[in-house]
Write a protein that holds these residues in place. Structure first.
Motif, short mmCIF file in Angstrom:
data_model
loop_
_atom_site.label_atom_id
_atom_site.label_comp_id
_atom_site.label_asym_id
_atom_site.label_seq_id
_atom_site.Cartn_x
_atom_site.Cartn_y
_atom_site.Cartn_z
N TRP A 100 -2.92 -42.64 20.81
CA TRP A 100 -2.51 -41.41 21.29
C TRP A 100 -1.14 -41.72 21.80
O TRP A 100 -0.43 -40.59 21.84
CB TRP A 100 -3.63 -40.90 22.66
CG TRP A 100 -4.82 -40.58 21.91
CD1 TRP A 100 -5.18 -39.86 20.98
CD2 TRP A 100 -6.07 -40.91 22.75
NE1 TRP A 100 -6.44 -39.61 20.84
CE2 TRP A 100 -7.21 -40.17 21.96
CE3 TRP A 100 -6.27 -41.41 24.04
CZ2 TRP A 100 -8.44 -40.37 22.28
CZ3 TRP A 100 -7.88 -41.55 24.31
CH2 TRP A 100 -8.58 -40.88 23.53
N ASP A 104 2.03 -39.30 20.96
CA ASP A 104 2.82 -38.86 22.03
C ASP A 104 4.44 -39.15 21.70
O ASP A 104 5.54 -38.23 21.82
CB ASP A 104 2.51 -39.12 23.43
CG ASP A 104 3.19 -38.67 24.53
OD1 ASP A 104 3.10 -37.47 24.82
OD2 ASP A 104 4.34 -39.36 25.22
N THR A 107 6.05 -37.05 18.87
CA THR A 107 6.15 -35.90 19.18
C THR A 107 7.03 -35.64 19.99
O THR A 107 8.04 -34.92 19.80
CB THR A 107 4.51 -35.31 19.73
OG1 THR A 107 3.58 -35.46 18.73
CG2 THR A 107 5.02 -33.81 20.16
N ARG A 108 7.47 -36.41 21.23
CA ARG A 108 8.63 -36.54 21.89
C ARG A 108 10.01 -36.54 21.16
O ARG A 108 10.87 -36.02 21.37
CB ARG A 108 8.57 -37.49 23.01
CG ARG A 108 9.38 -37.47 24.26
CD ARG A 108 9.03 -38.49 25.31
NE ARG A 108 9.27 -39.84 24.62
CZ ARG A 108 8.15 -40.62 24.76
NH1 ARG A 108 6.84 -40.30 24.63
NH2 ARG A 108 8.53 -42.08 24.14
N ARG A 151 0.75 -32.76 23.78
CA ARG A 151 1.17 -34.03 24.72
C ARG A 151 0.31 -33.98 25.90
O ARG A 151 -0.28 -35.18 26.37
CB ARG A 151 2.65 -33.99 24.99
CG ARG A 151 3.63 -34.14 23.84
CD ARG A 151 5.15 -34.36 24.35
NE ARG A 151 5.08 -35.65 25.00
CZ ARG A 151 6.12 -35.95 26.01
NH1 ARG A 151 7.12 -35.11 26.22
NH2 ARG A 151 5.88 -36.84 26.59
N LEU A 154 -3.16 -34.99 24.80
CA LEU A 154 -3.13 -36.52 24.55
C LEU A 154 -3.23 -37.24 26.10
O LEU A 154 -3.84 -38.00 26.23
CB LEU A 154 -1.83 -37.03 23.82
CG LEU A 154 -1.65 -36.57 22.42
CD1 LEU A 154 -0.16 -36.86 21.86
CD2 LEU A 154 -2.90 -37.13 21.60
N ALA A 155 -2.37 -36.58 27.08
CA ALA A 155 -2.50 -37.17 28.38
C ALA A 155 -3.95 -37.02 28.97
O ALA A 155 -4.62 -37.69 29.53
CB ALA A 155 -1.71 -36.39 29.02
#
Length: 242
Positions: A100, A104, A107-108, A151, A154-155
């Motif tokens: 994960w 993230d 993606t960022r 995101r 995911l968090a």
């Protein structure tokens, strides 16, 4: 359960309400769709609880069912029946947390589409290279959810705890559905859930993957229709065994 209780659907990660389109006819006339996007499982449960007034039937897939476990913990009096599909009641593993975090970071950096296509899509269906129409539906849902909500999802996954200990306290009719070819949540996860929830019934769809409502809609709809019909005709809020 009463006939007036709406069905609240809770979609999985990177899935929107169209996940349920092919099985929606089995839900009855009152349906509320929740796409959870809060940054923690507890806050996602709140998203579900504020989506409707009064009691409801909760149907969740994957992350949606994980949120369902938390809804049942926070407000058991609100849930009249619970269907959990393609899910895991356990705590995250170290490998999952690492994965994960990698998603993230990618993606960022602008790699959302690549994460969806290369890392997540191959785990969504029975085959790593699913039929084009299945792949297209998933990627369309993912693009609709978008990178920022992804995101947050995911968090939220990283805030999961082991729900297994609370499952024996679930006191509503519970249906557990899984696919025998689910790479993410194998049948063993679902046997543990069904074994822990009093009176739960388990159905494993042979050769099916993770996104059951897309891959095997007719079988999912049949199970839901049968289960909801039996729940609606049984007094004392308990489904008979199938």
């Amino acid at each position: 359960m009463t006939d007036s209780a709406p069905v609240v659907t809770v979609s999985g990660m990177l899935c929107d309400a169209t996940l349920w389109d092919d099985v929606r006819h089995s839900f009855g006339p009152r349906v509320v769709d929740v796409v959870p996007t809060a940054p923690s499982i507890a806050e996602m449960a709140e998203e579900v609880l504020v989506a409707s007034d009064g009691p409801f039937v909760l149907i969740g897939l994957s992350l949606g069912a994980i949120v369902g476990f938390e809804v049942l913990r926070q407000a058991p009096e609100r849930v009249t029946a619970f269907a959990a599909m393609s899910t895991n009641a356990g705590a995250p593993t170290k490998a999952q947390r690492t994965g994960w975090a990698t998603f993230d970071a990618q993606t960022r950096r602008g790699g959302f589409s690549e994460v969806v296509r290369d890392s997540i899509l191959p785990t969504m269906f029975a085959a790593p290279e699913p039929p084009a129409h299945h792949a297209g539906r998933f990627t369309a849902m993912a693009e609709q959810v978008g990178p920022e909500a992804f995101r947050r999802q995911l968090a939220a996954q990283a805030t999961r705890t082991d729900a297994t200990a609370s499952l024996p306290e679930v006191a509503v009719p519970t249906l557990v559905l899984c696919g025998t070819a689910d790479a993410l949540c194998p049948p063993e996860f679902h046997r543990r859930i069904a074994g822990a929830v009093p009176g739960a019934e388990l159905h494993a769809l042979p050769g099916a993957g993770h996104l059951l409502p897309i891959e095997r809609p007719a079988e999912v709809a049949d199970h839901l229709t049968d289960w909801l019909t039996r729940c609606n005709t049984v007094e004392g809020n308990a489904c008979p065994s199938s």
